[in-house]
Every structure is written in structure tokens, then in C-alpha cells.
Design a protein around this motif. Structure first.
Motif, short mmCIF file in Angstrom:
data_model
loop_
_atom_site.label_atom_id
_atom_site.label_comp_id
_atom_site.label_asym_id
_atom_site.label_seq_id
_atom_site.Cartn_x
_atom_site.Cartn_y
_atom_site.Cartn_z
N GLN A 26 -54.63 3.54 -3.71
CA GLN A 26 -55.63 3.89 -4.59
C GLN A 26 -56.40 4.99 -4.20
N ALA A 27 -56.22 6.26 -4.39
CA ALA A 27 -56.59 7.44 -3.76
C ALA A 27 -57.98 7.91 -4.34
N ALA A 28 -58.85 8.35 -3.44
CA ALA A 28 -60.15 8.88 -3.94
C ALA A 28 -59.75 10.46 -3.78
N PRO A 29 -60.62 11.19 -4.83
CA PRO A 29 -60.08 12.46 -4.82
C PRO A 29 -60.78 13.36 -3.82
N LYS A 30 -59.94 14.42 -3.40
CA LYS A 30 -60.31 15.18 -1.98
C LYS A 30 -61.04 16.53 -2.65
N GLY A 40 -52.27 11.30 -16.19
CA GLY A 40 -51.19 10.54 -15.31
C GLY A 40 -50.40 9.71 -16.22
N GLY A 41 -49.80 10.37 -17.12
CA GLY A 41 -48.87 9.73 -17.97
C GLY A 41 -47.30 9.94 -17.16
N GLY A 42 -46.40 9.83 -18.09
CA GLY A 42 -45.05 9.96 -17.33
C GLY A 42 -44.64 11.25 -17.35
N HIS A 43 -45.15 12.24 -17.97
CA HIS A 43 -45.01 13.78 -17.70
C HIS A 43 -45.59 14.17 -16.64
N VAL A 60 -51.23 17.63 -4.07
CA VAL A 60 -51.50 17.71 -5.41
C VAL A 60 -52.09 16.30 -5.76
N ALA A 61 -52.94 16.48 -6.66
CA ALA A 61 -53.45 15.28 -7.18
C ALA A 61 -53.30 15.03 -8.85
N VAL A 62 -52.99 14.10 -9.29
CA VAL A 62 -52.72 13.67 -10.62
C VAL A 62 -54.01 13.14 -11.02
N LEU A 63 -54.86 13.71 -12.21
CA LEU A 63 -56.26 12.96 -12.34
C LEU A 63 -55.98 12.35 -13.80
N GLU A 64 -56.41 10.96 -13.74
CA GLU A 64 -56.19 10.16 -14.77
C GLU A 64 -57.54 9.61 -15.43
N LYS A 65 -57.69 9.86 -16.66
CA LYS A 65 -59.08 9.43 -16.96
C LYS A 65 -59.07 7.75 -17.28
N GLY A 66 -57.99 7.04 -17.41
CA GLY A 66 -57.81 5.44 -17.58
C GLY A 66 -57.24 5.12 -16.41
N ALA A 195 -43.98 9.90 -6.16
CA ALA A 195 -44.87 11.00 -5.70
C ALA A 195 -45.72 10.41 -4.72
N ASP A 196 -46.57 9.40 -4.70
CA ASP A 196 -47.28 8.88 -3.49
C ASP A 196 -46.99 9.05 -2.25
N ALA A 197 -45.43 8.58 -2.53
CA ALA A 197 -44.67 8.44 -1.02
C ALA A 197 -44.59 9.96 -0.35
N LEU A 198 -44.66 10.80 -1.33
CA LEU A 198 -44.45 12.29 -0.82
C LEU A 198 -45.95 12.84 -0.59
N GLY A 199 -47.14 11.98 -0.80
CA GLY A 199 -48.43 12.78 -0.27
C GLY A 199 -49.18 12.87 -1.49
N VAL A 200 -48.57 12.91 -2.87
CA VAL A 200 -49.24 13.12 -3.95
C VAL A 200 -50.54 12.04 -4.09
N ASP A 201 -51.98 12.56 -4.57
CA ASP A 201 -52.83 11.51 -4.83
C ASP A 201 -52.93 11.42 -6.15
N ILE A 202 -52.85 9.86 -6.51
CA ILE A 202 -52.90 9.54 -7.73
C ILE A 202 -54.22 8.94 -8.17
#
Lengths: 417, 95
Positions: A26-30, A40-43, A60-66, A195-202
Motif C-alpha cells: 500500500q504505497a504512499a506517494p513520494k 490504475g486500470g489494466g492499461h 514510477v507511480a500509478v495514481l488511481e482515484k478509486g 510492477a510492485d515487485a520491480l519497485g513501482v508505487d501503486i
């Protein structure tokens, strides 16, 4: 990342399945990243995964409103095919289909890809000509597609009604055997986990409220409900809300958003071995692994963000379903819902650069984006990482609506608009 | 299904009597031969696609057959005004 394997299944079974770890943080935004993905959908998740894996862009961060995959990724009817008409589309959608074929192994996550065959029906002389044209175009491009007689179509899908005396009799069908379905949630979860395993923040529950630009016009970052985030590259993958997000950067889009509906029936034992679609009378159906019949209906006639849809749209589709599949007439529908789809004038997506330096957009998938998820993310990651489109998405520019080089896929898009 | 008030017939009728006809108040370039590619693209393709109030055209195909305009909220789908073609878009304050 804890890998899934037969041994890990056994181990967790004997410990009562109480020790499975969380599949992503559960990443907090940097305050700063090298690239942001809005949506933060499939694409969007696939884009982040390929950015990290193939281009080494890991901040990289994926920002998802929901919540993750809670938009159209969780609302579609999960159909996968690549039987589009034009060479550009064939390249893009078949790139995706080839990635689907190895996706579960690549992500170490069962996306339940099931190439059970997608059959598209022809009901009149015009349909027969258009459908055969698609079959021939696909075969020339090396994509499997074949023409079936009504009897062959019924052999492939035994519950199909091929009587000659129905309102829209079946005159034949095109069958893409490599097409099929996948589990939509698993696609979002599998990409998120990898993606998370490669360091991406979701980052979930994080809605972008503004796009900040430098004095020279290039993007500087975004304002969100969880604070400001700086990044030199921003990819917008916001489906039905793309126009709203792009307006934050002052960019108008050739998009209109409509609610698209789907329904599921109560679950029954396996009755349907494939996907069947009918453009002309507008109905399509497949059976999920839970046994529900998954039915796709049309869009409303007018622009809307209501995430629902009018009753007469879904009842029109059910009329067609009852004619094509008379033995499902007594089934009750358990749920129906709508998702907001962003439709372009030529029914082809826009994947590429925008007039704003550093801002990239992947949108316009309209009524059929799920099938393209891996390919879309793959070529969009290339576009963001290198600043130039991949050869596969080079034709899908925003600028084509000015130059007139449209890619008209109204017939292949298969949903009445 | 929407209930739409036709300003010509003077009554609210079900949506299936009408056909949606796209955004309203988009003017075709007055001198087509002189219009640039950008102006054609703006006329044909660029759209506001707002999440909020939209002005749109409807045609009462199964009634009087005439075109008119409407202002609708695209989240609630509530129709806030309908008015004859050619009339200016009414000012509507959202609560």
C-alpha cells in the motif's frame, strides 16, 4: 515477491491459507518520480510494469482515484480477439494477443486466458460481404480467421439458433480460434503485483486534480488529493475520464464518453464453449468460469458519465440474445452495470504524444479496450520511455484527426454507438 | 430512459421518440475552402466532452420531426432546459 508454484499452494493449504502475503504494497506517494501513470486500470498497470521491466524506469507511480481495476477493467465482458480490418489495427491488437498467450507465465499469475474462440455472426448479405472481407484481410496479415457456414457455426456453438425463420437468420460466421476470454481482475492484480515487485508505487485513492506545467509549457507534475507530485513524464490512461484529465493540461480531445452496459445471468452448468458476437442485432455472450452468462449491450445515445445506462438499451440486447439462444430465455439476469467508455471518431485508440512536452496519452479504446491491455501497455511504455512511439502504435496519433489519416474500425469495434 | 420536453410539441415524451444528434452550437466553417486543417479538425472532431453541463442537439424523430437543443448534466443525466434550434444557450447556475 512470493512466487506462486505447486509447492507454495501445498504449503499454504496445510497452513490453512492464513500465511499468504499481501500481493503488493500500500504505497504512499513520494514527492517525485521519473514517470507518473494517471489511472490504475489494466492499461495503466501494464504500462508501469513494462516501463520498469523493459526500460529500466523504476521510479514510477500509478495514481488511481478509486481502487485498483475498479473502472472499466472490472466492468468489461473480457473478450479478447485481434480480427480488426486495417493493417495498423491488426498489428496493435495481434501484438496484444501474442502477449496474452504468454502472460500468465510472464507474470507468474494465473490470468485465466482461455482461447476458446470468438465467433462473429453475419445476418444479411451486407454482413456476409463485410465479414468475409475481414476474414480475407486478417489471413493476408497472418492472423487466423475463418469463414463458417451456419451448420459449422452451430457445430462450434451448439446452443446457437440457426433456423431460417427467425427475424435475423444466421447466414454464416467468422471464427477466430485464438480469441477468447481472460479473468479481468486477475489481469489488474497480476500486473500490479509484478510492477510492485520491480519497485513501482501503486497509489490508490489518489485523484489527480491538476497538471502543473513549467513556463516553457512542459509538464512539471500533478496535484492530487494526496499532495503534489513532481515528474518530468506523465502518461494519462484514464479511459472514460481522459477528456477531464487532459483538460487540466489545456488539451482538448477528439473523444466522447458514453455509458456501455453489460449484464450477467444467474450461474448455470457449462452450456457455451466460446464467445459469440453479433454486430447487426447487437448482442454478444460468453460463459464465465463461475457459470454466469456474460452479456454485452450497447452504449447510450448521448454523452454521459453516469456509470449506468438506460433500460431500453439492455432490454434490446436481451431481445437479440433470446432469439439467438432460445434455451437461455428463462434465465434471470443477476446484475447489470455500466462503464464509461471514451469513443474516438474512427473507433481506434490514441496512443502517443500530445502537444504538451512530457505529457503522453493512451485513450480512445472505446467499447473494446480490455483485449488490448498487454499490447497497449507495452507500446505505451516504449513511447513514454523513449519519447517516440513504437512502430506498432506509430499510426495511432492524436494528430491523425488533423491530417485525416484515420483508422476506421467502426465495423470491427462491434458495438453499436 | 429520459423524459424529454420537446419545445415545439410542448410536452415531455419518452427518450425513444427522440434521436440524439451530437453537441449543439458547433458552427460549420463559413468559408469551407479557406478553412485550415486545424479549423476542420476542430469542427469535425475536437469536443469538450464535459463532466457537467453539456448543450446538445436532439431531434423529435417520432413526433414533430424537428431539431432542438437541450442542456443536460452528464453525471445525473438530468435535463435542465430544452430550447428551439437557433436560440442562444440558456445560462444555468448549478446549486
Amino acid at each position: 515477491m512470493a512466487r506462486f508454484s505447486f509447492a507454495s499452494l501445498i504449503r499454504n493449504a496445510v497452513s490453512g491459507n492464513a500465511r499468504w502475503p499481501a500481493q503488493w504494497r500500500q504505497a504512499a506517494p513520494k514527492p517525485e518520480y521519473d514517470a507518473l501513470i494517471v489511472g490504475g486500470g489494466g492499461h495503466g498497470l501494464a504500462t508501469a510494469y513494462y516501463l520498469a521491466k523493459e526500460h529500466g524506469v523504476r521510479r514510477v507511480a500509478v495514481l488511481e482515484k478509486g481502487w485498483l481495476g475498479g473502472g472499466n477493467t472490472g466492468r468489461n465482458t473480457t473478450i479478447i480477439r485481434s480480427n480488426y480490418l486495417w493493417r495498423e489495427s491488426e498489428g496493435l491488437y495481434d501484438h496484444a494477443l501474442k502477449l496474452w498467450e504468454g502472460l500468465a507465465a510472464e507474470l507468474n499469475y494465473n490470468v485465466m486466458f482461455s482461447p476458446r474462440g470468438v465467433m462473429m455472426l453475419a445476418h444479411n448479405h451486407h454482413d456476409v460481404m463485410v465479414t468475409k472481407r475481414h476474414v480475407h484481410a486478417n489471413r493476408l496479415a497472418g492472423i487466423d480467421n475463418e469463414w463458417l457456414t451456419p451448420e459449422q457455426a452451430k457445430a462450434f456453438c451448439p446452443i446457437l439458433n440457426i433456423s431460417r425463420d427467425i427475424r435475423y437468420p444466421i447466414l454464416g460466421a467468422a471464427l477466430q480460434r485464438r480469441g477468447g476470454t481472460a479473468r479481468h481482475d486477475a489481469v489488474a492484480w497480476g500486473y500490479a503485483r509484478a510492477a510492485d515487485a520491480l519497485g513501482v508505487d501503486i497509489v490508490e485513492n489518489c485523484e489527480v486534480t491538476a497538471i502543473r506545467r513549467r513556463p516553457d509549457g512542459a509538464v512539471e507534475g500533478v496535484e492530487t488529493t494526496r499532495g503534489a507530485i513532481r515528474a518530468p513524464r506523465i502518461g494519462v490512461v484514464a479511459a472514460g475520464h481522459t477528456s477531464v484529465v487532459m483538460a487540466m493540461a489545456g488539451v482538448r480531445m477528439p473523444l466522447e464518453s458514453y455509458p456501455l452496459q453489460a449484464l450477467v445471468s444467474e450461474p448455470v452448468k457449462p452450456v457455451m464453449p466460446c464467445v459469440v458476437m453479433s454486430n447487426t442485432i447487437h448482442a454478444y455472450m460468453s460463459q464465465s468460469d463461475k457459470g454466469e452468462l456474460v452479456i454485452g449491450a450497447g452504449t447510450d445515445a448521448y454523452n454521459s458519465y453516469s456509470q449506468t445506462g438506460a433500460l431500453h438499451i439492455s432490454s434490446h440486447t436481451l431481445d437479440a440474445i433470446c432469439e439467438l439462444f432460445p434455451n437461455v430465455r428463462r434465465l434471470r439476469m443477476l446484475r447489470n452495470w455500466g462503464g464509461i467508455v471514451d469513443v474516438t471518431p474512427d473507433r481506434s485508440p490514441i496512443v502517443g504524444l500530445t502537444p504538451v512536452p512530457g505529457l503522453f496519452v493512451n485513450c480512445g479504446w472505446g467499447t473494446g479496450g480490455f483485449k488490448a491491455t498487454p499490447g497497449s501497455g507495452h507500446v505505451f511504455a516504449h513511447t513514454i520511455a523513449t519519447g517516440a512511439p513504437h512502430p506498432i502504435n506509430a499510426a495511432f496519433t492524436l494528430d491523425r484527426f488533423r491530417t485525416g489519416r484515420l483508422i476506421d474500425e467502426a465495423a470491427a469495434a462491434a458495438v453499436a454507438h | 430512459m429520459l423524459l424529454i420536453h420537446c419545445p415545439y410539441c410542448g410536452m415531455a415524451r419518452p427518450e425513444i421518440e427522440f434521436r440524439h444528434a451530437g453537441h449543439a452550437h458547433i458552427a460549420r466553417p463559413a468559408d469551407p475552402a479557406a478553412a485550415t486543417d486545424e479549423e476542420w479538425a476542430a469542427y469535425l472532431y475536437w469536443r469538450d466532452n464535459p463532466k457537467g453541463l453539456i448543450a446538445e442537439r436532439w431531434r423529435h424523430v417520432h413526433g414533430c420531426g424537428r431539431f432542438f437543443n437541450a442542456v443536460r448534466h452528464t453525471v445525473t443525466d438530468k435535463l435542465l432546459a430544452t430550447y428551439p434550434a437557433g436560440a442562444p444557450r440558456p445560462e444555468i447556475d448549478l446549486p
